[in-house]
Design a protein around this motif. Structure first.
Motif, PDB file in Angstrom:
ATOM      1  N   GLY A  58       0.810  -1.213   0.000  1.00 38.64           N
ATOM      2  CA  GLY A  58       0.000   0.000   0.000  1.00 38.64           C
ATOM      3  C   GLY A  58       0.837   1.254   0.000  1.00 38.64           C
ATOM      4  N   ASP A  59       2.038   1.167   0.546  1.00 37.25           N
ATOM      5  CA  ASP A  59       2.932   2.321   0.613  1.00 37.25           C
ATOM      6  C   ASP A  59       3.742   2.501  -0.675  1.00 37.25           C
ATOM      7  N   SER A  60       3.755   1.479  -1.516  1.00 37.49           N
ATOM      8  CA  SER A  60       4.510   1.540  -2.766  1.00 37.49           C
ATOM      9  C   SER A  60       3.759   2.379  -3.798  1.00 37.49           C
ATOM     10  N   PRO A  61       4.456   3.237  -4.533  1.00 38.91           N
ATOM     11  CA  PRO A  61       3.782   4.045  -5.562  1.00 38.91           C
ATOM     12  C   PRO A  61       3.033   3.197  -6.596  1.00 38.91           C
ATOM     13  N   THR A  62       3.550   2.005  -6.876  1.00 43.51           N
ATOM     14  CA  THR A  62       2.909   1.130  -7.869  1.00 43.51           C
ATOM     15  C   THR A  62       1.945   0.137  -7.231  1.00 43.51           C
ATOM     16  N   GLY A  63       2.002   0.001  -5.912  1.00 49.88           N
ATOM     17  CA  GLY A  63       1.189  -1.009  -5.227  1.00 49.88           C
ATOM     18  C   GLY A  63       1.746  -2.408  -5.393  1.00 49.88           C
ATOM     19  N   SER A  64       2.954  -2.522  -5.920  1.00 51.33           N
ATOM     20  CA  SER A  64       3.566  -3.823  -6.217  1.00 51.33           C
ATOM     21  C   SER A  64       4.987  -3.911  -5.678  1.00 51.33           C
ATOM     22  N   HIS A  65       5.394  -5.155  -5.427  1.00 50.71           N
ATOM     23  CA  HIS A  65       6.783  -5.483  -5.081  1.00 50.71           C
ATOM     24  C   HIS A  65       7.052  -6.900  -5.546  1.00 50.71           C
ATOM     25  N   ARG A  66       8.329  -7.193  -5.775  1.00 54.04           N
ATOM     26  CA  ARG A  66       8.719  -8.578  -6.034  1.00 54.04           C
ATOM     27  C   ARG A  66       8.672  -9.337  -4.703  1.00 54.04           C
ATOM     28  N   MET A  67       8.314 -10.603  -4.769  1.00 56.33           N
ATOM     29  CA  MET A  67       8.224 -11.428  -3.554  1.00 56.33           C
ATOM     30  C   MET A  67       9.547 -11.447  -2.798  1.00 56.33           C
ATOM     31  N   THR A  68      10.662 -11.585  -3.508  1.00 56.41           N
ATOM     32  CA  THR A  68      11.954 -11.644  -2.816  1.00 56.41           C
ATOM     33  C   THR A  68      12.239 -10.344  -2.080  1.00 56.41           C
ATOM     34  N   ASP A  69      11.868  -9.212  -2.658  1.00 52.52           N
ATOM     35  CA  ASP A  69      12.079  -7.929  -1.983  1.00 52.52           C
ATOM     36  C   ASP A  69      11.203  -7.818  -0.733  1.00 52.52           C
ATOM     37  N   LEU A  70       9.968  -8.322  -0.835  1.00 52.15           N
ATOM     38  CA  LEU A  70       9.092  -8.315   0.339  1.00 52.15           C
ATOM     39  C   LEU A  70       9.663  -9.192   1.447  1.00 52.15           C
ATOM     40  N   ALA A  71      10.136 -10.374   1.094  1.00 49.88           N
ATOM     41  CA  ALA A  71      10.709 -11.287   2.094  1.00 49.88           C
ATOM     42  C   ALA A  71      11.921 -10.655   2.758  1.00 49.88           C
ATOM     43  N   ASP A  72      12.760 -10.012   1.959  1.00 49.24           N
ATOM     44  CA  ASP A  72      13.938  -9.359   2.523  1.00 49.24           C
ATOM     45  C   ASP A  72      13.534  -8.229   3.462  1.00 49.24           C
ATOM     46  N   GLY A  73      12.504  -7.475   3.085  1.00 47.67           N
ATOM     47  CA  GLY A  73      12.078  -6.325   3.876  1.00 47.67           C
ATOM     48  C   GLY A  73      11.410  -6.679   5.180  1.00 47.67           C
ATOM     49  N   VAL A  74      10.619  -7.753   5.196  1.00 52.10           N
ATOM     50  CA  VAL A  74       9.901  -8.102   6.418  1.00 52.10           C
ATOM     51  C   VAL A  74      10.633  -9.146   7.250  1.00 52.10           C
TER      52      VAL A  74
END
Length: 166
Positions: A52-68
């Motif tokens: 929801g915070d992303s300008p595109t509303g999207s992220h790659r799964m690997t980036d999400l896993a790394d971030g959380v």
């Protein structure tokens, strides 16, 4: 022969236990609020919030896993649950066919908007209410280098994947 095992002095040990207790108490309150307001787990909320915070509303799964800081397989499972609920969609990445992109849906944004006020209330009341603005600034200044130091040698779930042939 002297004991050469690493140790913590009483101040360090007390600080460590205080930090663990604060994190545990805050997480419990946050998880309870998320379950009651939106039937979301903490990880599911983190996913929706990052999307929801992303300008595109999207992220790659690997980036999400790394971030959380969550295992990739566990994150895939959680994203699957969100997808079944219609809160996100997953698709092959347009930039790399080996990657999967997750995008928040309108329903996901609506649920995020529903749970966010209560989430903010819990965090504000539990974490920030007893602190002055200067205390919050000091806390941020103290935590940032610790986070950066820990991110320099992250757990496997937060480590960027190695590229084959690299």
């Amino acid at each position: 022969m002297p004991d050469s095992r690493p140790s913590l002095d009483p101040l360090q040990l007390g600080t460590y236990f205080d930090l663990i207790e604060v994190v545990s108490l805050l997480r419990h309150s946050v998880e309870q609020q998320l379950r009651e307001a939106g039937d979301l787990s903490y990880v599911q909320f983190q996913l929706l919030a990052r999307l929801g915070d992303s300008p595109t509303g999207s992220h790659r799964m690997t980036d999400l896993a790394d971030g959380v800081v969550y295992s990739r397989s566990g994150l895939t499972y959680q994203a699957g649950l969100l997808e079944k609920s219609g809160l996100v969609v997953r698709a092959p990445s347009p930039d790399d066919e080996r990657s999967v992109t997750v995008t928040i849906t309108d329903a996901g944004r609506a649920l995020l908007a529903k749970v966010l006020p209560g989430h903010i209330e819990v965090v504000s009341g539990q974490l920030f209410a007893p602190l002055s603005r200067d205390d919050v600034k000091t806390l941020a200044e103290l935590l940032a280098p610790v986070r950066d130091h820990m991110r320099a040698t992250p757990p496997r779930s937060a480590a960027p994947r190695r590229r084959k042939g690299a």
